[in-house]
Write a protein that holds these residues in place. Structure first.
Motif, PDB file in Angstrom:
ATOM      1  N   ILE A 146      81.057  40.909 -40.873  1.00 46.59           N
ATOM      2  CA  ILE A 146      79.923  41.592 -40.266  1.00 46.59           C
ATOM      3  C   ILE A 146      79.851  41.196 -38.799  1.00 46.59           C
ATOM      4  N   ILE A 147      79.649  42.177 -37.946  1.00 43.84           N
ATOM      5  CA  ILE A 147      79.450  41.924 -36.518  1.00 43.84           C
ATOM      6  C   ILE A 147      77.949  41.900 -36.264  1.00 43.84           C
ATOM      7  N   VAL A 148      77.508  40.885 -35.533  1.00 46.95           N
ATOM      8  CA  VAL A 148      76.103  40.734 -35.181  1.00 46.95           C
ATOM      9  C   VAL A 148      75.992  40.811 -33.658  1.00 46.95           C
ATOM     10  N   ARG A 149      75.135  41.705 -33.168  1.00 48.52           N
ATOM     11  CA  ARG A 149      74.943  41.890 -31.723  1.00 48.52           C
ATOM     12  C   ARG A 149      73.460  41.769 -31.370  1.00 48.52           C
ATOM     13  N   PRO A 150      73.068  40.689 -30.675  1.00 50.53           N
ATOM     14  CA  PRO A 150      71.725  40.656 -30.096  1.00 50.53           C
ATOM     15  C   PRO A 150      71.675  41.676 -28.951  1.00 50.53           C
ATOM     16  N   VAL A 151      70.591  42.455 -28.872  1.00 50.36           N
ATOM     17  CA  VAL A 151      70.511  43.549 -27.909  1.00 50.36           C
ATOM     18  C   VAL A 151      69.285  43.399 -27.011  1.00 50.36           C
ATOM     19  N   GLN A 152      69.511  43.465 -25.713  1.00 50.76           N
ATOM     20  CA  GLN A 152      68.430  43.623 -24.740  1.00 50.76           C
ATOM     21  C   GLN A 152      68.562  45.017 -24.153  1.00 50.76           C
ATOM     22  N   VAL A 153      67.440  45.699 -24.019  1.00 54.92           N
ATOM     23  CA  VAL A 153      67.431  47.064 -23.486  1.00 54.92           C
ATOM     24  C   VAL A 153      66.698  47.058 -22.153  1.00 54.92           C
ATOM     25  N   VAL A 179      74.531  42.365 -26.141  1.00 55.80           N
ATOM     26  CA  VAL A 179      74.732  43.643 -25.478  1.00 55.80           C
ATOM     27  C   VAL A 179      73.519  43.896 -24.585  1.00 55.80           C
ATOM     28  N   LEU A 180      73.787  44.274 -23.355  1.00 56.27           N
ATOM     29  CA  LEU A 180      72.737  44.765 -22.472  1.00 56.27           C
ATOM     30  C   LEU A 180      72.866  46.280 -22.491  1.00 56.27           C
ATOM     31  N   ALA A 181      71.961  46.934 -23.202  1.00 61.35           N
ATOM     32  CA  ALA A 181      72.005  48.393 -23.326  1.00 61.35           C
ATOM     33  C   ALA A 181      71.119  48.988 -22.249  1.00 61.35           C
ATOM     34  N   MET A 182      71.704  49.894 -21.464  1.00 61.85           N
ATOM     35  CA  MET A 182      70.965  50.531 -20.381  1.00 61.85           C
ATOM     36  C   MET A 182      70.936  52.041 -20.574  1.00 61.85           C
ATOM     37  N   PRO A 183      69.831  52.577 -21.110  1.00 64.55           N
ATOM     38  CA  PRO A 183      69.687  54.026 -21.119  1.00 64.55           C
ATOM     39  C   PRO A 183      69.377  54.482 -19.687  1.00 64.55           C
ATOM     40  N   LEU A 184      70.204  55.355 -19.165  1.00 64.64           N
ATOM     41  CA  LEU A 184      70.109  55.796 -17.772  1.00 64.64           C
ATOM     42  C   LEU A 184      69.552  57.220 -17.745  1.00 64.64           C
ATOM     43  N   PHE A 185      68.299  57.332 -17.374  1.00 62.69           N
ATOM     44  CA  PHE A 185      67.620  58.617 -17.312  1.00 62.69           C
ATOM     45  C   PHE A 185      67.842  59.249 -15.943  1.00 62.69           C
ATOM     46  N   LYS A 235      70.542  60.413 -19.766  1.00 61.36           N
ATOM     47  CA  LYS A 235      71.781  61.134 -19.473  1.00 61.36           C
ATOM     48  C   LYS A 235      72.973  60.359 -20.027  1.00 61.36           C
ATOM     49  N   HIS A 236      72.910  59.039 -19.953  1.00 59.29           N
ATOM     50  CA  HIS A 236      73.958  58.154 -20.472  1.00 59.29           C
ATOM     51  C   HIS A 236      73.310  56.889 -21.018  1.00 59.29           C
ATOM     52  N   ILE A 237      74.045  56.195 -21.874  1.00 60.02           N
ATOM     53  CA  ILE A 237      73.698  54.825 -22.256  1.00 60.02           C
ATOM     54  C   ILE A 237      74.913  53.966 -21.946  1.00 60.02           C
ATOM     55  N   ALA A 238      74.687  52.905 -21.172  1.00 57.99           N
ATOM     56  CA  ALA A 238      75.736  51.919 -20.906  1.00 57.99           C
ATOM     57  C   ALA A 238      75.543  50.774 -21.893  1.00 57.99           C
ATOM     58  N   TRP A 239      76.607  50.398 -22.595  1.00 53.24           N
ATOM     59  CA  TRP A 239      76.596  49.326 -23.602  1.00 53.24           C
ATOM     60  C   TRP A 239      77.384  48.161 -23.011  1.00 53.24           C
ATOM     61  N   MET A 240      76.722  47.277 -22.297  1.00 53.34           N
ATOM     62  CA  MET A 240      77.414  46.261 -21.512  1.00 53.34           C
ATOM     63  C   MET A 240      77.514  44.920 -22.240  1.00 53.34           C
ATOM     64  N   PHE A 297      82.495  51.740 -21.205  1.00 57.19           N
ATOM     65  CA  PHE A 297      81.267  51.094 -21.668  1.00 57.19           C
ATOM     66  C   PHE A 297      80.136  52.093 -21.910  1.00 57.19           C
ATOM     67  N   PHE A 298      80.366  53.377 -21.691  1.00 58.10           N
ATOM     68  CA  PHE A 298      79.308  54.371 -21.742  1.00 58.10           C
ATOM     69  C   PHE A 298      79.366  55.228 -23.001  1.00 58.10           C
ATOM     70  N   ASP A 299      78.174  55.605 -23.439  1.00 58.75           N
ATOM     71  CA  ASP A 299      77.978  56.597 -24.485  1.00 58.75           C
ATOM     72  C   ASP A 299      78.760  56.238 -25.759  1.00 58.75           C
ATOM     73  N   GLU A 300      79.344  57.190 -26.444  1.00 59.95           N
ATOM     74  CA  GLU A 300      79.993  56.906 -27.735  1.00 59.95           C
ATOM     75  C   GLU A 300      81.166  55.940 -27.604  1.00 59.95           C
TER      76      GLU A 300
END
Length: 149
Positions: free
Chosen positions: A48-55, A84-90, A99-104, A138-141
């Motif tokens: 199992i992969i575990v990812r703590p996420v900050q948005v 993961v630093l997830a950045m939804p970019l509006f 418009k995009h989500i960056a999954w950093m 690093f973006f989107d899907e």
């Protein structure tokens, strides 16, 4: 009525969690948000992969000028090697979806000072946020798929 970007923080978190859930991730919200907005897990062959996420949602205001680097610059409350630093970019405050989500990954978050960090995977042009050259993986899907490796 123009929306204030600060009122959209929770929306950004829920949007990112929804995208991850749609992709098969399990989402766990903490009782107290003292660092990570949520924890995401997914089963892969071998475990199992575990990812703590900050948005950190990015909402350009009217009159935003073009920028060669665009993303998050500021304080982060928690760190983990697998985060993961997830950045939804509006494209604007009124947008229903980014418009995009960056999954950093953690490796792309760089220190600026003792308590300030930067992660600027995008650029901003008249048409809105766009992946910077060399960082589109690093973006989107494709970016979300990378989290499972």
């Amino acid at each position: 009525m123009e929306r204030d970007w600060k009122t959209r923080d929770y929306f950004a978190e829920m949007y990112v969690a929804g995208v991850m859930a749609d992709a098969g991730w399990n989402i766990y919200f903490p009782h107290r948000d003292q660092g990570f907005d949520f924890i995401a897990t997914t089963a892969v062959s071998g475990g199992i992969i575990v990812r703590p996420v900050q948005v950190k949602g990015k909402y350009p205001t009217e009159g935003k000028t073009d920028k060669a680097r665009y993303g998050y610059v500021g304080k982060l409350t928690a760190f983990h090697d697998d985060m993961v630093l997830a950045m939804p970019l509006f494209a604007g405050l009124g947008d229903a979806a980014p418009k995009h989500i960056a999954w950093m990954p953690r490796s792309e978050i760089k220190p600026m000072t003792k308590d300030r960090w930067r992660c600027e995977p995008a650029r901003f042009a008249q048409s809105g946020p766009q992946p910077r050259p060399g960082l589109s993986m690093f973006f989107d899907e494709p970016g979300l798929s990378r989290l499972a490796t």
